[in-house]
Design a protein around this motif. Structure first.
Motif, short mmCIF file in Angstrom:
data_model
loop_
_atom_site.label_atom_id
_atom_site.label_comp_id
_atom_site.label_asym_id
_atom_site.label_seq_id
_atom_site.Cartn_x
_atom_site.Cartn_y
_atom_site.Cartn_z
N THR A 84 39.33 49.58 15.24
CA THR A 84 38.88 48.19 15.40
C THR A 84 38.91 47.77 16.87
N TYR A 165 26.72 39.64 15.88
CA TYR A 165 27.89 39.96 16.72
C TYR A 165 27.71 39.38 18.13
N ARG A 168 28.39 35.76 17.91
CA ARG A 168 29.83 35.49 17.73
C ARG A 168 30.59 35.66 19.04
N LEU A 179 34.21 38.10 8.82
CA LEU A 179 33.10 38.46 9.72
C LEU A 179 33.36 39.82 10.37
N ILE A 180 34.61 40.08 10.73
CA ILE A 180 34.94 41.39 11.33
C ILE A 180 34.72 42.50 10.29
N SER A 183 31.07 43.08 9.64
CA SER A 183 30.44 43.69 10.81
C SER A 183 30.76 45.19 10.85
N ILE A 184 32.05 45.51 10.76
CA ILE A 184 32.45 46.93 10.85
C ILE A 184 31.92 47.73 9.66
N LYS A 187 28.15 48.59 9.46
CA LYS A 187 27.76 49.71 10.34
C LYS A 187 28.24 51.04 9.76
N PHE A 207 42.36 42.44 18.08
CA PHE A 207 41.87 41.19 17.49
C PHE A 207 42.90 40.63 16.50
N1 URA Z 1 34.23 45.42 15.98
C1 URA Z 1 33.06 45.22 15.33
O1 URA Z 1 32.24 46.12 15.22
N2 URA Z 1 32.81 44.01 14.82
C2 URA Z 1 33.67 42.97 14.91
O2 URA Z 1 33.39 41.90 14.42
C3 URA Z 1 34.90 43.19 15.60
C4 URA Z 1 35.15 44.44 16.11
#
Ligand code: URA
Length: 433
Positions: A84, A165, A168, A179-180, A183-184, A187, A207
């Motif tokens: 992360t 992202y 943000r 949201l994190i 997002s992660i 992907k 984070f």
């Molecule tokens: N890494 C990511 O890819 N997305 C986030 O929101 C935070 C860290």
């Protein structure tokens, strides 16, 4: 349906339906929803949060917002690893060759560093000649032939995440667990692997500042992964201190090679063995995580992982001689040594401050468009628990710009806390979920 109504629902603590979330994600990617409305919704989400179902829905919408990768041509269970975001975290450079040496195919897409955190792609580019772009066919062929390939994100993968992202990042809405996670995981799921090992950082240089938050984020991501049919494990690791001694691209490559030679700092070695061990287990190469870790340790100590790293560098056009001659790696010729102002023990090193100091040397980016100095960074001479005397060198900043290096040195000094008593040792690996 309209954006104003969707913003109002979330602002007032309501739950968004799948079609409302779809309206937002599709409309924003298509450029039909302006940034100001998207920002307002993100801020409403930041305060009111998303339910588990909303988070899963958002993840799916982002996952399929662009291309997805098909790895089915590669035999075996493909296992991905994701961090992360940390400071001094060079574990991918170690874990990927260990896993590949154990027969787990690693087809990995990695990112660049941003803000105080580093990125694997910048580190790999510190190796002379290393190509971080391969065509999809070359990528798959390389994994089939040598078991590992690591490239930068290419193609139109998760454009919704890219846009959201970036927004943000400039609207103070990064630090929201849903949201994190979306997002992660969007992907990771779009990248097509069969199983995922998440390294969730927890502490000042991450984070997630507390174990409670890191645990909640981990549970959410594991749930999303499992729901999507991917075996997912999260390792929560301490980021109250930088990992290892080196922070900055080429410095971190050197340190990773040391670990691959069976040496290197204990913390990086411990975390790498744990992550690679879990990858071996998820990849069906061991009967348990423990056995996976023993195999990973053997791959390190026997030199198998280092041999795989050499093979990997060569396959991607890099100069594998860097493994034997660190002079081949860039290193800035300006340096600033940082001296202890008092006697005692190092009781804390603020990871975030060190990350920013490394950014100041030129090793990191302030905006996505910035270029990085691959030979810049911070070398910690003293770590938490070490005794220091007044005047000892506690760290050294490197780079090619004398002013940047000096200002980084001042920042590094502020990151160190010196106390009278030796601090208690804390666990690096906090929990596995
Ligand atoms: N890494 C990511 O890819 N997305 C986030 O929101 C935070 C860290």
């Amino acid at each position: 349906m309209n954006m104003e109504e969707i913003i109002r629902i979330k602002r007032d603590g309501g739950v968004l339906t799948p079609s409302e979330l779809k309206y937002f994600v599709h409309g924003y990617v298509a450029g039909e929803i302006p940034d100001y409305q998207a920002s307002a919704l993100l801020m409403a989400i930041y305060f009111q949060k998303l339910t588990g179902t909303e988070t899963a829905e958002l993840t799916g919408l982002m996952r399929y917002s662009g291309d997805t990768v098909d790895l089915s041509e590669i035999p075996g269970t493909k296992v991905d690893k994701h961090s992360t975001g940390g400071v001094g975290d060079k574990t991918t450079l170690i874990v990927a060759p260990i896993a590949a040496a154990l027969g787990v195919p690693v087809a990995k897409m990695s990112g660049r560093g941003l803000g105080f955190t580093g990125g694997t792609i910048d580190k790999l580019e510190a190796i002379p000649g290393f190509k971080i772009i391969l065509s999809p066919e070359e990528f798959i062929e390389q994994v089939k032939s040598i078991g590992v390939a690591v490239i930068g994100q290419s193609g139109n993968l998760t454009p919704a995440d890219k846009k959201i992202y970036a927004l943000r990042d400039v609207t103070a809405t990064i630090e929201n667990k849903s949201l994190i996670a979306a997002s992660i995981m969007s992907k990771k799921l779009a990248a097509g692997n069969d199983a995922i090992v998440l390294d969730v950082k927890c502490g000042k240089g991450a984070f997630m500042k507390t174990l409670e938050d890191a645990r909640a984020l981990s549970e959410l991501m594991v749930e999303i992964g499992d729901y999507a049919g991917k075996k997912t494990v999260a390792v929560i690791s301490d980021m109250n201190r930088p990992l290892g001694y080196a922070v900055g691209n080429s410095l971190e490559v050197r340190e990773a090679i040391e670990v691959l030679k069976g040496k290197g700092p204990d913390d990086i070695r411990e975390l790498s063995i744990k992550l690679a061990g879990i990858m071996a287990y998820l990849g069906g190469k061991s009967a348990s995580e423990e056995e996976g870790c023993s195999l990973a340790e053997y791959a390190l100590n026997s030199g198998q992982a280092l041999d795989k790293f050499r093979e990997f560098i060569k396959a991607q056009g890099g100069n594998q001689d860097v493994c034997d001659d660190f002079e081949l790696l860039p290193l800035g010729d300006k340096k600033a040594e940082v001296y202890a102002r008092e006697k005692g023990y190092v009781c804390e090193i603020d990871g975030e401050r060190i990350g920013f100091a490394s950014q100041h040397t030129g090793a990191g980016r302030k905006t996505k468009e910035d270029s990085v100095d691959l030979g810049a960074g911070i070398l910690l001479n003293k770590k938490v628990g070490d005794a220091v005397f007044k005047g000892d060198i506690i760290a050294t900043a490197f780079g090619n710009d004398v002013n940047k290096v000096k200002s980084a040195g001042n920042e590094v000094l502020k990151a160190y806390s010196i106390c009278d008593k030796k601090p208690e040792k804390t666990e690096l690996i906090k929990e596995i979920i």
